[in-house]
Design an enzyme around this catalytic site. Structure first.
Site, PDB file in Angstrom:
ATOM      1  N   HIS A  73      50.145   2.735  20.486  1.00  0.00           N
ATOM      2  CA  HIS A  73      50.276   1.401  21.104  1.00  0.00           C
ATOM      3  C   HIS A  73      49.335   0.413  20.445  1.00  0.00           C
ATOM      4  O   HIS A  73      48.201   0.763  20.092  1.00  0.00           O
ATOM      5  CB  HIS A  73      49.960   1.482  22.596  1.00  0.00           C
ATOM      6  CG  HIS A  73      51.074   2.091  23.374  1.00  0.00           C
ATOM      7  ND1 HIS A  73      51.867   1.385  24.209  1.00  0.00           N
ATOM      8  CD2 HIS A  73      51.539   3.360  23.396  1.00  0.00           C
ATOM      9  CE1 HIS A  73      52.788   2.180  24.723  1.00  0.00           C
ATOM     10  NE2 HIS A  73      52.606   3.393  24.245  1.00  0.00           N
ATOM     11  N   TYR A 202      49.216  -4.187  33.300  1.00  0.00           N
ATOM     12  CA  TYR A 202      48.265  -4.353  34.402  1.00  0.00           C
ATOM     13  C   TYR A 202      48.677  -5.628  35.139  1.00  0.00           C
ATOM     14  O   TYR A 202      48.641  -6.709  34.538  1.00  0.00           O
ATOM     15  CB  TYR A 202      46.840  -4.551  33.881  1.00  0.00           C
ATOM     16  CG  TYR A 202      46.230  -3.362  33.184  1.00  0.00           C
ATOM     17  CD1 TYR A 202      45.491  -2.424  33.915  1.00  0.00           C
ATOM     18  CD2 TYR A 202      46.349  -3.185  31.809  1.00  0.00           C
ATOM     19  CE1 TYR A 202      44.898  -1.341  33.279  1.00  0.00           C
ATOM     20  CE2 TYR A 202      45.758  -2.098  31.168  1.00  0.00           C
ATOM     21  CZ  TYR A 202      45.036  -1.185  31.912  1.00  0.00           C
ATOM     22  OH  TYR A 202      44.442  -0.113  31.281  1.00  0.00           O
ATOM     23  N   PRO A 294      38.586   3.862  36.680  1.00  0.00           N
ATOM     24  CA  PRO A 294      39.597   4.230  35.678  1.00  0.00           C
ATOM     25  C   PRO A 294      40.316   3.054  35.017  1.00  0.00           C
ATOM     26  O   PRO A 294      41.106   3.270  34.105  1.00  0.00           O
ATOM     27  CB  PRO A 294      40.608   5.066  36.496  1.00  0.00           C
ATOM     28  CG  PRO A 294      40.449   4.586  37.897  1.00  0.00           C
ATOM     29  CD  PRO A 294      39.019   4.199  38.050  1.00  0.00           C
ATOM     30  N   LYS A 298      38.722   4.844  30.267  1.00  0.00           N
ATOM     31  CA  LYS A 298      37.644   5.218  29.363  1.00  0.00           C
ATOM     32  C   LYS A 298      37.025   6.598  29.614  1.00  0.00           C
ATOM     33  O   LYS A 298      36.275   7.100  28.775  1.00  0.00           O
ATOM     34  CB  LYS A 298      36.507   4.189  29.459  1.00  0.00           C
ATOM     35  CG  LYS A 298      36.899   2.805  28.994  1.00  0.00           C
ATOM     36  CD  LYS A 298      37.136   2.792  27.506  1.00  0.00           C
ATOM     37  CE  LYS A 298      37.741   1.513  27.032  1.00  0.00           C
ATOM     38  NZ  LYS A 298      38.474   1.640  25.793  1.00  0.00           N
ATOM     39  N   TYR A 389      38.443  -2.914  25.022  1.00  0.00           N
ATOM     40  CA  TYR A 389      39.560  -2.086  25.481  1.00  0.00           C
ATOM     41  C   TYR A 389      39.877  -0.991  24.463  1.00  0.00           C
ATOM     42  O   TYR A 389      40.074   0.168  24.803  1.00  0.00           O
ATOM     43  CB  TYR A 389      40.780  -2.970  25.728  1.00  0.00           C
ATOM     44  CG  TYR A 389      41.924  -2.268  26.403  1.00  0.00           C
ATOM     45  CD1 TYR A 389      41.866  -1.964  27.758  1.00  0.00           C
ATOM     46  CD2 TYR A 389      43.067  -1.894  25.700  1.00  0.00           C
ATOM     47  CE1 TYR A 389      42.910  -1.309  28.392  1.00  0.00           C
ATOM     48  CE2 TYR A 389      44.113  -1.246  26.314  1.00  0.00           C
ATOM     49  CZ  TYR A 389      44.034  -0.959  27.663  1.00  0.00           C
ATOM     50  OH  TYR A 389      45.075  -0.300  28.279  1.00  0.00           O
TER      51      TYR A 389
HETATM   52  C1  LIG Z   1      43.023  11.295  39.317  1.00  0.00           C
HETATM   53  C2  LIG Z   1      42.271  10.904  38.060  1.00  0.00           C
HETATM   54  C3  LIG Z   1      42.840   9.967  37.183  1.00  0.00           C
HETATM   55  C4  LIG Z   1      42.170   9.603  36.011  1.00  0.00           C
HETATM   56  N1  LIG Z   1      42.752   8.706  35.179  1.00  0.00           N
HETATM   57  C5  LIG Z   1      42.115   8.385  34.012  1.00  0.00           C
HETATM   58  C6  LIG Z   1      42.700   7.509  33.046  1.00  0.00           C
HETATM   59  O1  LIG Z   1      43.799   6.990  33.236  1.00  0.00           O
HETATM   60  N2  LIG Z   1      42.016   7.293  31.891  1.00  0.00           N
HETATM   61  C7  LIG Z   1      40.794   7.875  31.621  1.00  0.00           C
HETATM   62  O2  LIG Z   1      40.218   7.703  30.526  1.00  0.00           O
HETATM   63  N3  LIG Z   1      40.227   8.661  32.510  1.00  0.00           N
HETATM   64  C8  LIG Z   1      40.848   8.946  33.685  1.00  0.00           C
HETATM   65  N4  LIG Z   1      40.277   9.788  34.543  1.00  0.00           N
HETATM   66  C9  LIG Z   1      39.011  10.319  34.178  1.00  0.00           C
HETATM   67  C10 LIG Z   1      39.152  11.456  33.178  1.00  0.00           C
HETATM   68  O3  LIG Z   1      40.193  12.298  33.572  1.00  0.00           O
HETATM   69  C11 LIG Z   1      37.813  12.150  33.118  1.00  0.00           C
HETATM   70  O4  LIG Z   1      36.834  11.202  32.725  1.00  0.00           O
HETATM   71  C12 LIG Z   1      37.829  13.333  32.152  1.00  0.00           C
HETATM   72  O5  LIG Z   1      38.601  14.382  32.683  1.00  0.00           O
HETATM   73  C13 LIG Z   1      36.395  13.812  31.910  1.00  0.00           C
HETATM   74  O6  LIG Z   1      36.408  15.012  31.197  1.00  0.00           O
HETATM   75  P1  LIG Z   1      35.302  16.117  31.445  1.00  0.00           P
HETATM   76  O7  LIG Z   1      35.580  17.196  30.487  1.00  0.00           O
HETATM   77  O8  LIG Z   1      33.972  15.487  31.466  1.00  0.00           O
HETATM   78  O9  LIG Z   1      35.524  16.596  32.946  1.00  0.00           O
HETATM   79  P2  LIG Z   1      36.770  17.325  33.618  1.00  0.00           P
HETATM   80  O10 LIG Z   1      38.043  16.934  32.979  1.00  0.00           O
HETATM   81  O11 LIG Z   1      36.614  17.092  35.088  1.00  0.00           O
HETATM   82  O12 LIG Z   1      36.551  18.851  33.283  1.00  0.00           O
HETATM   83  C14 LIG Z   1      35.571  19.614  33.946  1.00  0.00           C
HETATM   84  C15 LIG Z   1      36.027  21.045  33.996  1.00  0.00           C
HETATM   85  O13 LIG Z   1      35.015  21.820  34.618  1.00  0.00           O
HETATM   86  C16 LIG Z   1      35.578  22.690  35.565  1.00  0.00           C
HETATM   87  N5  LIG Z   1      34.564  22.977  36.580  1.00  0.00           N
HETATM   88  C17 LIG Z   1      34.182  22.197  37.610  1.00  0.00           C
HETATM   89  N6  LIG Z   1      33.214  22.798  38.313  1.00  0.00           N
HETATM   90  C18 LIG Z   1      32.974  23.976  37.711  1.00  0.00           C
HETATM   91  C19 LIG Z   1      32.070  25.032  37.972  1.00  0.00           C
HETATM   92  N7  LIG Z   1      31.243  24.992  39.020  1.00  0.00           N
HETATM   93  N8  LIG Z   1      32.084  26.097  37.159  1.00  0.00           N
HETATM   94  C20 LIG Z   1      32.945  26.144  36.098  1.00  0.00           C
HETATM   95  N9  LIG Z   1      33.819  25.167  35.791  1.00  0.00           N
HETATM   96  C21 LIG Z   1      33.833  24.091  36.598  1.00  0.00           C
HETATM   97  C22 LIG Z   1      36.773  21.926  36.086  1.00  0.00           C
HETATM   98  O14 LIG Z   1      37.748  22.779  36.665  1.00  0.00           O
HETATM   99  C23 LIG Z   1      37.282  21.233  34.828  1.00  0.00           C
HETATM  100  O15 LIG Z   1      38.206  22.019  34.129  1.00  0.00           O
HETATM  101  C24 LIG Z   1      40.914  10.170  35.724  1.00  0.00           C
HETATM  102  C25 LIG Z   1      40.348  11.091  36.603  1.00  0.00           C
HETATM  103  C26 LIG Z   1      41.000  11.455  37.758  1.00  0.00           C
HETATM  104  C27 LIG Z   1      40.364  12.453  38.710  1.00  0.00           C
END
Ligand SMILES: Cc1cc2nc3c(=O)[nH]c(=O)nc-3n(C[C@H](O)[C@H](O)[C@H](O)COP(=O)(O)OP(=O)(O)OC[C@H]3O[C@@H](n4cnc5c(N)ncnc54)[C@H](O)[C@@H]3O)c2cc1C
Length: 395
Positions: A73, A202, A294, A298, A389
Site C-alpha cells: 500500500h 480511517y 492501535p 505500530k 505513519y
Molecule cells: C486485539 C488486538 C488488535 C491489535 N491490532 C493491531 C494493529 O492493527 N496493528 C498493530 O501494529 N498492532 C496491533 N496490535 C498490537 C500487536 O498485536 C502487538 O503489539 C504485537 O502482538 C506485539 O508483539 P509481541 O511479540 O511483543 O507480543 P505478543 O504478540 O503478545 O506475543 C507474546 C507471546 O507470549 C506468550 N505469553 C504470554 N504470557 C506468557 C507466559 N507467561 N509464558 C510464556 N509465554 C507467554 C503469548 O501467548 C504470546 O504468544 C493489536 C493487539 C491486539 C490485542
C-alpha cells in the site's frame, strides 16, 4: 537441565524475530510459549507492516510468503463530513510503502521457519518463572504435561506480551511505569467479505470512529469506536453493519459490502511504557514493555524493532564481550517507543469522537477539526503525518 545462550519467553512477533536474528548470528536460543501452536497461529491481531519491518524480514530470509501474499500500500484515506481525503504516503516519503499481512500469518511463517532450521519452541509451557535474573546464571522454569522443566541460560528475553510473566519478575521499585488509559475502545470485527476499498480508511464521525482495514481478497477487518468496558454482547452483527454503514458513508455513492462476521471483540485502548526495559540479565521486548493505542498500527512494528536492537546487542556481548550496546538497549529502544507513543496518541485523538465528559470537549472538537483539515489540506502537514505513519527511520 537444558541450556541455551538466550531463553526467550513468548512466541509472538518479538520473540520469534529475536530467535531468528540470534540464530543468524550463530547464537542458540530456546523459545517458551504458554499457548499451543495452533492457538498462536490463529490469533487475530495486527495486519500492517512498516517498510522497515518488511525490509528486516527480507534481509533475514523470513519474508518469502509475506512477499507472495502481502499487499503493498502507498496511501491511506481519511474521511470526515462524508468526504474522502487520500494521504499518498508513498509519494510523500520517497516511495516507502506499507504491507498488509495478517499478524497470525507472519507468526505462522516465523514458527514454521524456526522449526525447519532446527529451532526449539516449548509450546504449552505453563507457569513460566524467571530465576536469578540479577545474577550471572538466570534460569527459566516451567511445567509441561505435568513435568517440571528448566532451562539455564546466560540472558533472558521477556517477549511475552503485556500479560506475561517477565515484567512482573522485575522488582517494582526498579521500574518506572507510565500507564495511561485512553477514553476509547475498539470493536474489532473480522468478516468474510471482499474489501470495499483499495486502501485503509480511517473515518472520523460524530457517532464515533470507524475503520475499514484490509486483510485479503476475501476477508476484511473493521473497527468501531466504543466506550472502554463496553461488552461485545452489546454489538450484535446487525448493529455492527448499521454503524459501519453510517460512519463510513460518503457523499459520492461509495458503498460498503457486508459479509458473515467471523470474529469480534472489544479492546480498550491504553498507552503503557516501563522504563527501563532491562533489569540484570532480563531484557523486555515488544508488548511486555510497551503498549501503544492501535490507531497508528505500530505495536507489531515496535516489537520487531526491539527484537532487532536486542539481537545485535546480545550478539556483540556474547561474541566479543562488548556490553555497551546491551547496556544501552533500553535507552536505544525507548527513544523510538516514545516517538511512536506520541504519534499513536496524537492520531487517536485526531480521528475519534471526543467523549462529552472530556475536559474542554467542545474546544477539543474544534481543534480536532482544524488539525484534520490541515493534514488533508497542507502538503507539509500531510508529509509530517505520512512520515510518522510509514515510519521513516532505517530498519
Ligand atoms: C486485539 C488486538 C488488535 C491489535 N491490532 C493491531 C494493529 O492493527 N496493528 C498493530 O501494529 N498492532 C496491533 N496490535 C498490537 C500487536 O498485536 C502487538 O503489539 C504485537 O502482538 C506485539 O508483539 P509481541 O511479540 O511483543 O507480543 P505478543 O504478540 O503478545 O506475543 C507474546 C507471546 O507470549 C506468550 N505469553 C504470554 N504470557 C506468557 C507466559 N507467561 N509464558 C510464556 N509465554 C507467554 C503469548 O501467548 C504470546 O504468544 C493489536 C493487539 C491486539 C490485542
Amino acid at each position: 537441565m537444558a541450556r541455551a545462550a538466550v531463553g526467550i519467553v513468548g512466541a509472538g512477533p518479538a520473540g520469534l524475530v529475536l530467535a531468528h536474528l540470534l540464530a543468524d548470528h550463530g547464537i542458540e536460543a530456546v523459545v517458551l510459549e504458554q499457548k499451543s501452536r495452533e492457538y498462536v497461529e490463529k490469533r487475530v491481531r495486527a495486519g500492517l507492516l512498516e517498510h522497515r519491518t518488511v525490509a528486516l524480514l527480507e534481509r533475514h530470509g523470513l519474508a518469502e510468503r509475506l512477499r507472495a501474499r502481502g499487499q503493498v500500500h502507498r496511501g491511506v484515506e481519511l474521511r470526515f463530513d462524508g468526504a474522502r481525503h487520500r494521504i499518498a504516503y508513498g509519494e510523500l516519503c520517497g516511495g516507502r510503502h506499507m504491507t498488509v499481512y495478517a499478524q497470525q500469518e507472519l507468526v505462522g511463517d516465523l514458527i514454521g521457519l524456526w522449526l525447519a532450521r532446527g529451532g526449539t519452541i516449548a509450546f504449552e509451557a505453563e507457569d513460566v518463572r524467571l530465576h536469578g535474573i540479577e545474577g550471572e546464571r538466570p534460569e527459566l522454569c516451567w511445567s509441561a504435561g505435568g513435568r517440571s522443566e528448566r532451562l539455564a541460560c546466560e540472558f533472558v528475553a521477556g517477549c511475552d506480551g503485556f500479560h506475561g510473566a517477565s515484567r512482573p519478575a522485575i522488582p517494582a521499585a526498579a521500574l518506572r511505569v507510565y500507564d495511561h488509559p485512553l477514553p476509547f475502545a475498539w470493536v474489532g470485527v473480522l468478516a468474510a467479505v471482499a474489501p470495499s476499498t483499495e486502501e485503509i480508511v480511517y473515518a472520523q464521525h460524530e457517532r464515533g470512529f470507524a475503520g475499514h482495514m484490509l486483510r485479503s481478497d476475501t476477508v476484511s477487518r473493521f473497527y468501531l469506536q466504543t466506550a472502554p468496558g463496553d461488552p461485545i454482547e452489546r454489538w450484535p452483527d446487525a448493529r455492527i453493519w448499521d454503524e459501519l454503514h453510517r460512519r463510513l458513508a460518503t457523499g459520492d455513492g461509495w458503498t460498503l459490502r457486508e459479509g458473515p462476521v467471523l470474529e469480534k471483540s472489544v479492546t480498550d485502548m491504553r498507552s503503557f511504557v516501563v522504563e527501563p526495559m532491562q533489569f540484570g540479565r532480563l531484557f523486555l521486548a515488544g508488548d511486555a514493555a510497551h503498549i501503544v493505542p492501535p490507531t497508528g498500527a505500530k505495536g507489531l512494528n515496535l516489537a520487531v524493532a526491539d527484537a532487532r536492537v536486542l539481537a545485535d546487542a546480545l550478539a556483540l556481548r556474547l561474541q566479543t564481550g562488548d556490553a555497551r550496546a546491551l547496556d544501552a538497549y533500553s535507552a536505544t529502544c525507548l527513544a523510538r517507543v516514545w516517538r511512536v507513543q506520541d504519534f499513536s496518541i496524537w492520531m487517536t485523538w485526531l480521528i475519534h469522537r471526543i467523549p462529552d465528559e472530556t475536559p474542554d470537549a467542545a474546544l477539543r472538537r474544534r481543534l480536532q477539526r482544524a488539525q484534520l483539515e490541515r493534514v488533508c489540506g497542507s502538503p507539509a502537514a500531510a508529509a509530517t503525518f505520512a512520515e510518522s505513519y510509514v515510519g521513516l527511520e532505517e530498519a
